[in-house]
Design a protein around this motif. Sequence first.
Motif, PDB file in Angstrom:
ATOM      1  N   LEU A 184      48.732  39.786  42.180  1.00 56.57           N
ATOM      2  CA  LEU A 184      47.626  40.748  42.224  1.00 56.57           C
ATOM      3  C   LEU A 184      46.422  40.148  42.942  1.00 56.57           C
ATOM      4  CD1 LEU A 184      47.605  42.444  38.708  1.00 56.57           C
ATOM      5  CD2 LEU A 184      48.395  43.368  40.891  1.00 56.57           C
ATOM      6  N   ASP A 185      46.309  38.842  42.796  1.00 58.73           N
ATOM      7  CA  ASP A 185      45.242  38.074  43.404  1.00 58.73           C
ATOM      8  C   ASP A 185      45.144  38.347  44.910  1.00 58.73           C
ATOM      9  OD1 ASP A 185      43.260  36.308  43.005  1.00 58.73           O
ATOM     10  OD2 ASP A 185      44.483  34.524  43.370  1.00 58.73           O
ATOM     11  N   ILE A 186      46.298  38.451  45.534  1.00 62.29           N
ATOM     12  CA  ILE A 186      46.316  38.679  46.982  1.00 62.29           C
ATOM     13  C   ILE A 186      45.657  40.023  47.307  1.00 62.29           C
ATOM     14  CG2 ILE A 186      47.830  38.955  48.990  1.00 62.29           C
ATOM     15  CD1 ILE A 186      49.815  37.111  47.462  1.00 62.29           C
ATOM     16  N   ILE A 187      46.035  41.045  46.501  1.00 59.38           N
ATOM     17  CA  ILE A 187      45.454  42.376  46.725  1.00 59.38           C
ATOM     18  C   ILE A 187      43.941  42.335  46.509  1.00 59.38           C
ATOM     19  CG2 ILE A 187      45.498  44.794  45.957  1.00 59.38           C
ATOM     20  CD1 ILE A 187      48.376  44.191  44.942  1.00 59.38           C
ATOM     21  N   VAL A 188      43.540  41.680  45.414  1.00 60.32           N
ATOM     22  CA  VAL A 188      42.116  41.570  45.113  1.00 60.32           C
ATOM     23  C   VAL A 188      41.392  40.857  46.261  1.00 60.32           C
ATOM     24  CG1 VAL A 188      40.409  40.554  43.549  1.00 60.32           C
ATOM     25  CG2 VAL A 188      42.439  41.635  42.619  1.00 60.32           C
ATOM     26  N   ALA A 189      42.043  39.794  46.767  1.00 63.22           N
ATOM     27  CA  ALA A 189      41.414  39.010  47.835  1.00 63.22           C
ATOM     28  C   ALA A 189      41.173  39.867  49.070  1.00 63.22           C
ATOM     29  CB  ALA A 189      42.291  37.808  48.163  1.00 63.22           C
ATOM     30  N   VAL A 190      42.167  40.690  49.409  1.00 59.07           N
ATOM     31  CA  VAL A 190      42.027  41.555  50.584  1.00 59.07           C
ATOM     32  C   VAL A 190      40.831  42.499  50.400  1.00 59.07           C
ATOM     33  CG1 VAL A 190      43.122  43.417  51.898  1.00 59.07           C
ATOM     34  CG2 VAL A 190      44.463  41.425  51.187  1.00 59.07           C
ATOM     35  N   TRP A 191      40.785  43.118  49.183  1.00 59.47           N
ATOM     36  CA  TRP A 191      39.708  44.059  48.866  1.00 59.47           C
ATOM     37  C   TRP A 191      38.345  43.364  48.941  1.00 59.47           C
ATOM     38  CZ3 TRP A 191      37.636  44.266  43.455  1.00 59.47           C
ATOM     39  CH2 TRP A 191      36.608  45.209  43.337  1.00 59.47           C
ATOM     40  N   VAL A 192      38.258  42.180  48.338  1.00 52.69           N
ATOM     41  CA  VAL A 192      36.996  41.446  48.324  1.00 52.69           C
ATOM     42  C   VAL A 192      36.558  41.101  49.746  1.00 52.69           C
ATOM     43  CG1 VAL A 192      35.893  39.272  47.656  1.00 52.69           C
ATOM     44  CG2 VAL A 192      37.286  40.504  46.007  1.00 52.69           C
ATOM     45  N   LEU A 193      37.518  40.631  50.557  1.00 52.30           N
ATOM     46  CA  LEU A 193      37.163  40.208  51.914  1.00 52.30           C
ATOM     47  C   LEU A 193      36.686  41.399  52.754  1.00 52.30           C
ATOM     48  CD1 LEU A 193      39.829  37.465  52.648  1.00 52.30           C
ATOM     49  CD2 LEU A 193      37.378  37.211  52.182  1.00 52.30           C
ATOM     50  N   ILE A 194      37.379  42.548  52.593  1.00 58.20           N
ATOM     51  CA  ILE A 194      36.949  43.748  53.327  1.00 58.20           C
ATOM     52  C   ILE A 194      35.517  44.103  52.960  1.00 58.20           C
ATOM     53  CG2 ILE A 194      37.321  46.241  53.581  1.00 58.20           C
ATOM     54  CD1 ILE A 194      40.310  45.701  53.359  1.00 58.20           C
ATOM     55  N   ALA A 195      35.272  44.151  51.630  1.00 58.21           N
ATOM     56  CA  ALA A 195      33.923  44.474  51.152  1.00 58.21           C
ATOM     57  C   ALA A 195      32.904  43.473  51.685  1.00 58.21           C
ATOM     58  CB  ALA A 195      33.910  44.495  49.622  1.00 58.21           C
ATOM     59  N   HIS A 196      33.323  42.218  51.726  1.00 57.45           N
ATOM     60  CA  HIS A 196      32.419  41.154  52.148  1.00 57.45           C
ATOM     61  C   HIS A 196      32.006  41.337  53.612  1.00 57.45           C
ATOM     62  CE1 HIS A 196      30.643  37.134  52.072  1.00 57.45           C
ATOM     63  NE2 HIS A 196      31.236  36.913  53.255  1.00 57.45           N
ATOM     64  N   PHE A 197      32.994  41.569  54.457  1.00 54.78           N
ATOM     65  CA  PHE A 197      32.668  41.659  55.884  1.00 54.78           C
ATOM     66  C   PHE A 197      32.011  42.974  56.269  1.00 54.78           C
ATOM     67  CE2 PHE A 197      35.754  38.101  55.997  1.00 54.78           C
ATOM     68  CZ  PHE A 197      34.868  37.160  56.489  1.00 54.78           C
ATOM     69  N   ARG A 198      32.158  43.950  55.381  1.00 63.80           N
ATOM     70  CA  ARG A 198      31.424  45.202  55.627  1.00 63.80           C
ATOM     71  C   ARG A 198      30.005  45.109  55.085  1.00 63.80           C
ATOM     72  NH1 ARG A 198      34.925  50.271  53.767  1.00 63.80           N
ATOM     73  NH2 ARG A 198      36.247  50.585  55.598  1.00 63.80           N
ATOM     74  N   HIS A 199      29.673  43.970  54.529  1.00 61.99           N
ATOM     75  CA  HIS A 199      28.358  43.730  53.923  1.00 61.99           C
ATOM     76  C   HIS A 199      28.054  44.723  52.815  1.00 61.99           C
ATOM     77  CE1 HIS A 199      27.655  40.759  56.940  1.00 61.99           C
ATOM     78  NE2 HIS A 199      28.028  41.625  57.878  1.00 61.99           N
ATOM     79  N   GLU A 200      29.100  45.071  52.023  1.00 64.70           N
ATOM     80  CA  GLU A 200      28.880  45.979  50.891  1.00 64.70           C
ATOM     81  C   GLU A 200      28.672  45.206  49.594  1.00 64.70           C
ATOM     82  OE1 GLU A 200      32.420  48.232  51.040  1.00 64.70           O
ATOM     83  OE2 GLU A 200      31.728  49.520  52.670  1.00 64.70           O
ATOM     84  N   THR A 201      28.470  43.923  49.698  1.00 64.05           N
ATOM     85  CA  THR A 201      28.366  43.106  48.478  1.00 64.05           C
ATOM     86  C   THR A 201      27.019  42.409  48.402  1.00 64.05           C
ATOM     87  OG1 THR A 201      29.173  41.150  49.627  1.00 64.05           O
ATOM     88  CG2 THR A 201      30.814  42.585  48.629  1.00 64.05           C
ATOM     89  N   ILE A 202      26.767  41.901  47.200  1.00 60.92           N
ATOM     90  CA  ILE A 202      25.572  41.061  47.068  1.00 60.92           C
ATOM     91  C   ILE A 202      25.992  39.603  47.211  1.00 60.92           C
ATOM     92  CG2 ILE A 202      24.222  42.664  45.677  1.00 60.92           C
ATOM     93  CD1 ILE A 202      25.120  41.027  43.227  1.00 60.92           C
ATOM     94  N   THR A 203      25.056  38.752  47.463  1.00 60.73           N
ATOM     95  CA  THR A 203      25.353  37.343  47.702  1.00 60.73           C
ATOM     96  C   THR A 203      26.045  36.721  46.493  1.00 60.73           C
ATOM     97  OG1 THR A 203      23.215  37.393  48.764  1.00 60.73           O
ATOM     98  CG2 THR A 203      24.308  35.229  48.621  1.00 60.73           C
ATOM     99  N   GLY A 204      27.092  35.982  46.763  1.00 59.13           N
ATOM    100  CA  GLY A 204      27.756  35.244  45.693  1.00 59.13           C
ATOM    101  C   GLY A 204      28.896  35.998  45.031  1.00 59.13           C
ATOM    102  N   TRP A 205      28.948  37.319  45.184  1.00 55.29           N
ATOM    103  CA  TRP A 205      29.975  38.120  44.510  1.00 55.29           C
ATOM    104  C   TRP A 205      31.375  37.789  45.026  1.00 55.29           C
ATOM    105  CZ3 TRP A 205      33.370  42.041  46.247  1.00 55.29           C
ATOM    106  CH2 TRP A 205      33.997  42.766  45.217  1.00 55.29           C
ATOM    107  N   SER A 206      31.522  37.729  46.329  1.00 53.52           N
ATOM    108  CA  SER A 206      32.862  37.524  46.908  1.00 53.52           C
ATOM    109  C   SER A 206      33.449  36.187  46.468  1.00 53.52           C
ATOM    110  CB  SER A 206      32.796  37.541  48.433  1.00 53.52           C
ATOM    111  OG  SER A 206      31.877  38.485  48.858  1.00 53.52           O
TER     112      SER A 206
END
Length: 316
Positions: A250-272
Amino acid sequence: MTPPRLAIVVPCYNEQEALPASLKTLLGLLNDMTAARAVADDSYIMCVDDGSRDRTWQIIAEAHNADRRVKGIALAHNRGHQNALLAGLEAVTDRCDISVSIDADLQDDPQAIRNMVGLYSDEHAEIVYGVRSSRESDSWFKRTSAQTFYRLQRALGVDTVYNHADYRLMSNRALHLLGEYGESNMYLRGIVPQIGLRTATVSYPRTARTAGETHYPLSKMISLSVDGITSFTAKPMRMIFTVGLILLVLDIIVAVWVLIAHFRHETITGWSSLMLSVWFLGSLILMGLGIVGEYIGKIYIEVKRRPRFAVREEIF
Ligand code: UDP
Ligand code: MG
């Protein structure tokens, strides 16, 4: 052929209401069976007083004075049904050819003892399980919880007999083999099938308690169930490893989701970085625990020092 000497083992905990009538029934049964030469004259009833706080022991002593076929041992304090039963079985080993264990409230039809002894004498069965054909008299809760538990045990690979409690015949040889199990958490329903030997079953309807109240409240039922599983299998620990492995995927799926959010700048600092490490470490920790559990499971099985095999016969 001489009929076998039968010892009926009855664990009793605060059974002053039920015991007098039960002893009468059992003595009547012994009379009938001795008359029919199904069992020997010196067959007897072994009552185990499991540290009762009521008149149970006096009742046993008085019954012994009236009829020597009633015998008893008293445990120093309450050790629970399984231990009381074990104490009784140990006490009759070498003092009988066959033993039958039965609850003091006679919820399990004592007449089935005739069939049990018949199977021993005619079919040479060394262990005969009493199996409940109906549990109508039990409450819905008791019935359902017991049956769910039997299923769970099966699923986890514990070898038990469905709908069988501790009402069973054991030959002297079976008793000796049982004596070789030295573990302190004895769950008889799981140990006896491990002994092997020729077995048979007798079915009977279970009735309601004749007198007194149940001494198996939910807490005791739960601890018996936990024993029934943890004494036989380390599977629950192995499941931890499996869960860890699933999380890693599941980690892999979560990682993909997190990275997408990260590069779209939809996150706050430190979350990813936090998300990635929490998931990854979580699954690693679980898998690590599972591996440790696997070794603990091995140690657990080893320290029990269970006999590896049982010899049925020997020609030398
Ligand atoms: N018993 C015992 N020690 C205990 C609890 C129960 O020896 O700590 C005995 C009790 O006297 C009876 C048998 O175990 O002979 C089964 O108990 P009970 O009938 O209360 O349980 P249930 O039939 O309700 O499951
Ligand atoms: Mg009962």
